[in-house]
Motif scaffolding. Sequence first.
Motif, PDB file in Angstrom:
ATOM      1  N   TYR A  40       0.817  -1.342   0.198  1.00 51.59           N
ATOM      2  CA  TYR A  40       0.102  -0.012  -0.045  1.00 51.59           C
ATOM      3  C   TYR A  40       0.849   1.204   0.056  1.00 51.59           C
ATOM      4  N   SER A  41       0.498   2.267  -0.751  1.00 51.51           N
ATOM      5  CA  SER A  41       1.421   3.467  -0.988  1.00 51.51           C
ATOM      6  C   SER A  41       2.719   3.085  -1.005  1.00 51.51           C
ATOM      7  N   SER A  42       2.906   2.222  -2.016  1.00 49.07           N
ATOM      8  CA  SER A  42       4.392   1.969  -2.525  1.00 49.07           C
ATOM      9  C   SER A  42       5.145   1.353  -1.559  1.00 49.07           C
ATOM     10  N   ARG A  70      -5.118  -4.557   7.521  1.00 45.20           N
ATOM     11  CA  ARG A  70      -4.045  -4.906   6.843  1.00 45.20           C
ATOM     12  C   ARG A  70      -3.610  -3.420   6.121  1.00 45.20           C
ATOM     13  N   ARG A  71      -4.303  -2.797   5.597  1.00 50.89           N
ATOM     14  CA  ARG A  71      -3.835  -1.523   4.982  1.00 50.89           C
ATOM     15  C   ARG A  71      -3.205  -0.522   6.116  1.00 50.89           C
ATOM     16  N   ALA A  72      -4.216  -0.447   7.232  1.00 52.19           N
ATOM     17  CA  ALA A  72      -3.716   0.595   8.455  1.00 52.19           C
ATOM     18  C   ALA A  72      -2.512  -0.008   8.814  1.00 52.19           C
ATOM     19  N   THR A  73      -2.159  -1.473   8.986  1.00 52.37           N
ATOM     20  CA  THR A  73      -1.029  -1.751   9.662  1.00 52.37           C
ATOM     21  C   THR A  73       0.189  -1.274   8.840  1.00 52.37           C
ATOM     22  N   VAL A  74       0.278  -1.343   7.576  1.00 51.39           N
ATOM     23  CA  VAL A  74       1.278  -0.832   6.545  1.00 51.39           C
ATOM     24  C   VAL A  74       1.532   0.501   6.661  1.00 51.39           C
TER      25      VAL A  74
END
Length: 80
Positions: A40-42, A70-74
Amino acid sequence: MKRVMTGALIVGVLGFGGVGGASAAASSQEPAPRQDCRTYSSVTECGQPRLTEKQRACVTTAVQQGMTERRATVECRTFA
């Protein structure tokens, strides 16, 4: 004359070593275990990253606002 000999030598080496080497390598390799990775976000993260308290709070807030965990973690690990 030199070109012909060099070309024949290359073909001979590739033909001899290439076949045997490829079959030996294929039989000794096991399938690689599949990793849990996401980007996410490169930014790519694999596995379950360790988060600081601030990053965990960021994840909680982001999930409450509708982002997937999952996205929030990254993103929180990268930007918080």
